[in-house]
Write a protein that holds these residues in place. Structure first.
Motif, mmCIF file in Angstrom:
data_model
loop_
_atom_site.group_PDB
_atom_site.id
_atom_site.type_symbol
_atom_site.label_atom_id
_atom_site.label_comp_id
_atom_site.label_asym_id
_atom_site.label_seq_id
_atom_site.Cartn_x
_atom_site.Cartn_y
_atom_site.Cartn_z
ATOM 1 N N THR A 15 -30.100 -32.365 -16.208
ATOM 2 C CA THR A 15 -29.811 -33.776 -15.919
ATOM 3 C C THR A 15 -31.061 -34.645 -15.952
ATOM 4 O O THR A 15 -31.083 -35.727 -15.364
ATOM 5 C CB THR A 15 -29.145 -33.893 -14.528
ATOM 6 N N SER A 16 -32.114 -34.183 -16.615
ATOM 7 C CA SER A 16 -33.360 -34.955 -16.634
ATOM 8 C C SER A 16 -33.324 -35.992 -17.759
ATOM 9 O O SER A 16 -32.315 -36.171 -18.444
ATOM 10 C CB SER A 16 -34.560 -34.024 -16.786
ATOM 11 N N SER A 39 -24.808 -29.357 -13.589
ATOM 12 C CA SER A 39 -26.031 -29.412 -12.790
ATOM 13 C C SER A 39 -25.877 -28.385 -11.680
ATOM 14 O O SER A 39 -24.754 -28.052 -11.276
ATOM 15 C CB SER A 39 -26.221 -30.808 -12.189
ATOM 16 N N ARG A 40 -26.997 -27.935 -11.142
ATOM 17 C CA ARG A 40 -26.916 -27.003 -10.010
ATOM 18 C C ARG A 40 -26.393 -27.710 -8.776
ATOM 19 O O ARG A 40 -25.993 -27.057 -7.806
ATOM 20 C CB ARG A 40 -28.303 -26.399 -9.739
ATOM 21 N N ARG A 44 -25.332 -34.507 -8.376
ATOM 22 C CA ARG A 44 -26.170 -34.853 -9.523
ATOM 23 C C ARG A 44 -25.369 -34.718 -10.825
ATOM 24 O O ARG A 44 -25.497 -35.514 -11.736
ATOM 25 C CB ARG A 44 -27.388 -33.929 -9.560
ATOM 26 N N ASN A 79 -38.011 -24.105 -19.577
ATOM 27 C CA ASN A 79 -38.090 -23.146 -20.684
ATOM 28 C C ASN A 79 -37.711 -21.710 -20.299
ATOM 29 O O ASN A 79 -37.046 -21.010 -21.070
ATOM 30 C CB ASN A 79 -39.508 -23.146 -21.266
ATOM 31 N N HIS A 82 -33.927 -20.859 -20.383
ATOM 32 C CA HIS A 82 -33.155 -20.971 -21.627
ATOM 33 C C HIS A 82 -32.473 -19.652 -22.038
ATOM 34 O O HIS A 82 -31.290 -19.650 -22.364
ATOM 35 C CB HIS A 82 -34.059 -21.419 -22.785
ATOM 36 N N LYS A 100 -36.554 -27.189 -27.237
ATOM 37 C CA LYS A 100 -37.781 -26.488 -27.579
ATOM 38 C C LYS A 100 -38.624 -26.259 -26.328
ATOM 39 O O LYS A 100 -38.566 -27.090 -25.440
ATOM 40 C CB LYS A 100 -38.588 -27.230 -28.650
ATOM 41 N N ARG A 128 -36.782 -31.352 -32.795
ATOM 42 C CA ARG A 128 -36.469 -32.625 -33.445
ATOM 43 C C ARG A 128 -37.340 -32.905 -34.656
ATOM 44 O O ARG A 128 -36.893 -33.510 -35.636
ATOM 45 C CB ARG A 128 -36.548 -33.767 -32.440
ATOM 46 N N ASN A 172 -42.612 -28.679 -12.694
ATOM 47 C CA ASN A 172 -41.964 -27.711 -13.590
ATOM 48 C C ASN A 172 -42.716 -27.498 -14.902
ATOM 49 O O ASN A 172 -42.967 -26.374 -15.312
ATOM 50 C CB ASN A 172 -40.532 -28.146 -13.903
#
Ligand SMILES: NC(=O)c1ccc[n+]([C@@H]2O[C@H](COP(=O)([O-])OP(=O)(O)OC[C@H]3O[C@@H](n4cnc5c(N)ncnc54)[C@H](OP(=O)(O)O)[C@@H]3O)[C@@H](O)[C@H]2O)c1
Length: 324
Positions: A15-16, A39-40, A44, A79, A82, A100, A128, A172
């Motif tokens: 959700t960023s 979302s966790r 949110r 990351n 993922h 990525k 991208r 993070n």
């Protein structure tokens, strides 16, 4: 599963800011729409669903992946998370577009590619740069350079979060436990562009500037090819005012931003310049979304895309060990 005529219904994981940017690009794209947000945190998730124009939200990944209303997922979590989320989505029969760097290790990616093929789903890294019209412009101008001898690819931008790192806070993207660091965050754009334009190098050396959190804050890679040397530099703790360039024996190409070229200038040996602009200010995520939708709609082969991701991840690992 979607058909050629019905849009791909995608669930957003994370959700960023980048998820919001993805939702905005989806809204402007054909053949895809946001179905759900995970979302966790339930509140949110609901808030993001409203902002992203999603039908519903959930704080249960199992619920999202188990839903017949979801054809695909876009994964924009840290990351290190993922690999597990990609594997779960593939096992649930969902197509996957993963931010990525797709995963932390080339070995993990190879396993996921095998799993996706067996499940008959598309697995694509949201790199991208590869799908950006600016990169296509660069590629189209390369034959004008003559034999390419040198290239400098740069992506260095001081992170607004770096002050928190300096203050001893956990962030993070600077957290080694979450697969953070400038190489994974910005260096991958340069590495991916290098592999895409020039293939895999014969030899590689690297150096890094570590930060207190335990990741590299900046660094360089020098890659040697037969008759060509490419140097890469990346940073999240300082900002470069220089663009990238590719030098051929006949002409040089100056690129404003390697991750999303918008102005590309060809400078001939006699100093004459030719300015090329990408028209229409395209959304930076539009190309990857179009590629994802096309692969799903046509049952196309993502093998070449997946190989570039694998090679880039190999180079990330080689650069880290070369700098150690
Ligand atoms: N393509 C681009 O231009 C671009 C730009 C920025 C980032 N990215 C990529 O997008 C991904 C996300 O980056 P970011 O900086 O946005 O990351 P982030 O803010 O640290 O995390 C993204 C989302 O993941 C969830 N999350 C946070 N910590 C988590 C944890 N420990 N375990 C599981 N989920 C967690 C959060 O959602 P909830 O708390 O709501 O669950 C958060 O909104 C990365 O892979 C990054 O490289 C790409």
């Amino acid at each position: 599963m979607t058909t050629d005529s019905s849009p791909v219904r995608v669930a957003v994981i994370g959700t960023s800011v980048i998820s919001g940017s993805f939702a905005a690009a989806v809204a402007a794209a054909d053949g895809i729409r946001i179905e759900a947000v995970y979302s966790r945190d339930a509140e949110r998730a609901a808030d993001a669903a409203a902002r992203f124009g999603a039908e519903w939200s959930s704080d249960s990944l199992d619920e999202v992946l188990g839903s017949p209303e979801v054809d695909a997922v876009y994964i924009a979590s840290p990351n290190s998370v993922h690999a597990e989320q990609v594997a779960a989505a593939i096992a649930a029969g969902k197509h996957v577009l993963v931010e990525k760097p797709a995963v932390l290790h080339a070995r993990e990616w190879r396993e996921l590619v095998v799993q996706a093929r067996a499940a008959g789903v598309v697995l694509l890294e949201a790199m991208r740069t590869e799908y950006d019209p600016g990169t296509a412009l660069v590629r189209s101008l390369l034959p004008r350079l003559g034999t390419v001898r040198m290239a400098s690819l740069r992506y260095a931008k001081r992170s607004s979060r770096y002050d928190q790192v300096l203050a001893g806070e956990r962030v993070n993207m600077f957290d080694p436990a979450l697969g953070g660091g400038a190489l994974a965050d910005l260096g991958v754009y340069c590495l991916h562009a290098m592999v895409s334009l020039f293939g895999m190098p014969d030899r590689l050396t690297a150096a890094v500037v570590p930060v207190a959190s335990g990741v590299e804050g900046a660094g360089t890679v020098t890659a040697a090819y037969p008759g060509l040397v490419v140097d890469l530099s990346y940073s999240k703790i300082s900002t470069s005012q220089l663009g990238s360039e590719i030098q051929g024996e006949d002409s040089t190409l100056v690129i404003d931003l390697i991750a999303a070229p918008r102005v590309v200038t060809l400078v001939a040996a006699d100093g004459t310049t030719e300015r090329h602009e990408v028209p229409g200010d395209p959304h930076p995520l539009a190309g990857e979304i179009d590629r994802f939708v096309d692969l799903i709609a046509t049952g196309g082969d993502a093998g070449a895309d997946q190989l570039l991701t694998e090679q880039t991840l190999e180079l990330v690992e080689r650069a880290r060990s070369a700098a150690a």
